[in-house]
Scaffold this active site. Structure first.
Site, short mmCIF file in Angstrom:
data_model
loop_
_atom_site.label_atom_id
_atom_site.label_comp_id
_atom_site.label_asym_id
_atom_site.label_seq_id
_atom_site.Cartn_x
_atom_site.Cartn_y
_atom_site.Cartn_z
N LYS A 43 0.85 -1.20 0.00
CA LYS A 43 0.00 0.00 0.00
C LYS A 43 0.88 1.25 0.00
O LYS A 43 2.08 1.17 0.26
CB LYS A 43 -0.91 -0.02 1.23
CG LYS A 43 -0.17 0.03 2.56
CD LYS A 43 -1.11 -0.27 3.73
CE LYS A 43 -0.33 -0.27 5.03
NZ LYS A 43 -1.13 -0.75 6.16
N ARG A 143 -11.14 -0.32 14.90
CA ARG A 143 -11.00 0.48 13.69
C ARG A 143 -11.93 -0.17 12.67
O ARG A 143 -13.12 0.11 12.67
CB ARG A 143 -9.52 0.50 13.26
CG ARG A 143 -9.22 1.48 12.16
CD ARG A 143 -7.72 1.58 11.87
NE ARG A 143 -7.20 0.36 11.22
CZ ARG A 143 -5.97 0.25 10.72
NH1 ARG A 143 -5.13 1.27 10.80
NH2 ARG A 143 -5.57 -0.87 10.14
N HIS A 172 -6.24 -7.52 13.05
CA HIS A 172 -5.06 -6.63 13.01
C HIS A 172 -4.73 -6.21 14.42
O HIS A 172 -5.63 -5.91 15.22
CB HIS A 172 -5.39 -5.42 12.13
CG HIS A 172 -4.20 -4.56 11.81
ND1 HIS A 172 -3.00 -5.07 11.37
CD2 HIS A 172 -4.04 -3.21 11.84
CE1 HIS A 172 -2.15 -4.06 11.15
NE2 HIS A 172 -2.75 -2.92 11.44
N ARG A 229 1.31 -10.65 7.20
CA ARG A 229 1.24 -9.47 6.31
C ARG A 229 2.42 -8.57 6.63
O ARG A 229 2.41 -7.83 7.61
CB ARG A 229 -0.08 -8.72 6.53
CG ARG A 229 -1.32 -9.59 6.39
CD ARG A 229 -2.60 -8.76 6.48
NE ARG A 229 -2.73 -8.03 7.72
CZ ARG A 229 -3.32 -8.48 8.83
NH1 ARG A 229 -3.85 -9.69 8.85
NH2 ARG A 229 -3.38 -7.73 9.91
N TYR A 273 15.43 30.85 5.05
CA TYR A 273 14.27 31.65 5.47
C TYR A 273 14.31 31.96 6.96
O TYR A 273 14.57 31.06 7.78
CB TYR A 273 12.97 30.91 5.16
CG TYR A 273 12.60 30.86 3.71
CD1 TYR A 273 12.41 32.04 2.97
CD2 TYR A 273 12.43 29.64 3.06
CE1 TYR A 273 12.06 31.98 1.63
CE2 TYR A 273 12.07 29.58 1.72
CZ TYR A 273 11.90 30.76 1.01
OH TYR A 273 11.55 30.71 -0.30
N CYS A 320 13.89 24.23 3.06
CA CYS A 320 12.93 24.90 2.18
C CYS A 320 12.15 23.86 1.38
O CYS A 320 12.37 22.66 1.52
CB CYS A 320 13.66 25.84 1.24
SG CYS A 320 14.76 27.00 2.06
N MET A 321 11.27 24.33 0.52
CA MET A 321 10.48 23.39 -0.28
C MET A 321 11.38 22.52 -1.16
O MET A 321 11.14 21.33 -1.31
CB MET A 321 9.48 24.17 -1.15
CG MET A 321 8.49 23.27 -1.88
SD MET A 321 7.43 24.18 -3.00
CE MET A 321 6.35 25.02 -1.86
N ASP A 322 12.43 23.13 -1.71
CA ASP A 322 13.23 22.43 -2.71
C ASP A 322 14.73 22.42 -2.43
O ASP A 322 15.48 21.81 -3.17
CB ASP A 322 13.03 23.09 -4.09
CG ASP A 322 11.60 23.52 -4.30
OD1 ASP A 322 10.73 22.62 -4.27
OD2 ASP A 322 11.33 24.73 -4.42
#
Ligand SMILES: *Cc1c(COP(=O)(O)O)cnc(C)c1O
Length: 406
Positions: A43, A143, A172, A229, A273, A320-322
């Site tokens: 998953k 759940r 589970h 699993r 930043y 930072c983002m990148d």
């Protein structure tokens, strides 16, 4: 006509070691030999590693079943040519039933209404063979799942309908990764009692009973039943600090990049930043083209570190983002193009996934699944690159000299 040209890769990339994956499955097998079956949990894009590639490698290494969380994830495996049994672990939307059945996905069920809906849909559309169902029992997680008391009637409802096939019964564990094993033992006792009650109602000889996730599998053979699993351990990350990996289990994915620029900082210079890092003395720093949009979490600002030639290079200022800046260790002669290891096998000097997770107050699962699609995945098998998955495919119509072997 110009041939499509393979594009150069960005310096920041995920290396996915399929031999490590096979090795982890081998290590699992030494813990839990046949006839216990292995369901590889792929998953969330194979915990960030790439679902189809991981599924294929896991099957080759001995897994017999695959598990996903959503119908789309199951369809993706089918579209990529995987014909093995696939179980959708979670509840699905009513309007997803038809396509899930058409694609031969096994479904987890926990209510009479859902079983009815699947039976009606199967009758109406004459899919190939009966619908494969796994009855999910809630033994304490609260759940998804029916109560143990509801289980016999639901199992009977499935067993008497020729459109339906009871392939599995499962539960589970909520606390298998915690220091105290008692709640897990209690859940397995409830599951055992439920299975005993079910065996009085229907013939269970062909039904696959399964309960264990990685933590339960690593802990004890008591939770094996007919199949386990395996998720996080297959990817070589420990479920928790309380439940370590088996010996010989290794991380499958590492993230590497390259120094894009060397920055000479003078005493008093601030970085990134908000200027949250202030150089105390002159120091050399380096720009790494990775950021939180790649999954390198912003919480690592001024806290994280990367592996540089076996030494630690601390994150300077905000992620930072990148882009992220690291301080170069004293005396380092590192220069543009040198490799840094952002995450991976601690044996290489890089922070492991578990370490990155604890630095950011989360778990390795979230770090791994957080590696975004912008990071190309390079698959290695027996020392060679066997596949690359990335945002873009080959580009046609490029100018000569633009081709990208690097
Ligand atoms: C995700 C999941 C697993 C795998 O868990 P790991 O801790 O990664 O081994 C097993 N069973 C179910 C129902 C799950 O949702």
């Amino acid at each position: 006509m110009a041939q499509p040209v393979t594009l150069p890769l960005r310096p920041t990339r995920a290396i996915v070691d399929l031999d490590a994956l096979a090795g982890n499955i081998g290590a699992f097998r030494r813990l839990s030999p046949e006839p216990v079956r292995l369901m590889a949990v792929v998953k969330a894009n194979g915990y960030g590693h790439g679902a189809a590639m991981i599924a294929r490698a896991a099957i080759a290494a001995g897994a017999t079943h695959l598990a996903v969380a959503t119908v789309d994830e199951g369809i993706q495996l089918r579209q990529r040519g995987l014909t093995n049994p696939v179980l959708v672990l979670g509840p699905i939307g009513a309007n997803e039933t038809a396509v899930a059945l058409r694609r031969q996905l096994a479904l987890s069920v926990a209510s009479s209404e859902t079983i009815d809906r699947i039976a009606i849909e199967t009758r109406r559309n004459h899919y190939e063979g009966p619908a494969r169902l796994h009855l999910k029992i809630d033994t304490g997680m609260h759940r998804f799942g029916c109560t143990p008391e509801e289980a016999p009637a639901l199992a009977r409802q499935i067993a008497i309908d020729e459109c339906l096939y009871l392939e599995g019964i499962f539960t589970h564990f909520a606390c298998a990764d915690e220091g105290d094993e008692r709640p897990t033992i209690d859940q397995s006792i409830r599951f055992d009692a439920c299975l005993t009650a079910l065996a009085r109602e229907i013939d269970l000889t062909t039904v696959i009973r399964h309960a264990a996730n990685s933590a339960a599998t690593l802990r004890s053979r008591r939770y094996d039943y007919d199949m386990v699993r395996l998720g996080i351990a297959m990817y070589g990350a420990a479920p928790s600090t309380e439940v370590p990996l088996a010996r010989d289990m290794l991380p499958v994915m590492s993230i590497v990049s390259e120094i894009a620029r060397v920055i000479e900082l003078a005493a008093g210079d601030r970085v990134s930043y908000g200027g949250t890092f202030v150089a105390m003395a002159s120091e050399r720093a380096a720009l790494i083209p990775v950021g939180y949009a790649d999954g390198y979490r912003r919480a690592l600002s001024n806290r994280g570190w990367m592996g540089l030639a076996g030494a630690r290079a601390a994150v300077r200022g905000r992620v930072c983002m990148d882009q992220t800046v690291i301080g170069l260790p004293a005396g380092s002669s590192a220069s543009v193009g040198d490799e840094v290891v952002i995450a991976g096998d601690p044996a290489t000097g890089a922070p492991g996934w578990e370490v990155l997770a604890s630095m950011t107050d989360t778990i390795a699962y979230e770090m791994l699944t957080g590696v975004t699609g912008r990071v190309p995945r390079i698959y290695i098998e027996q020392g060679s690159v066997v596949a690359i998955e990335r945002l873009v495919d080959a580009e046609s119509g490029m100018m000569s000299g633009e081709d990208g072997n690097r």
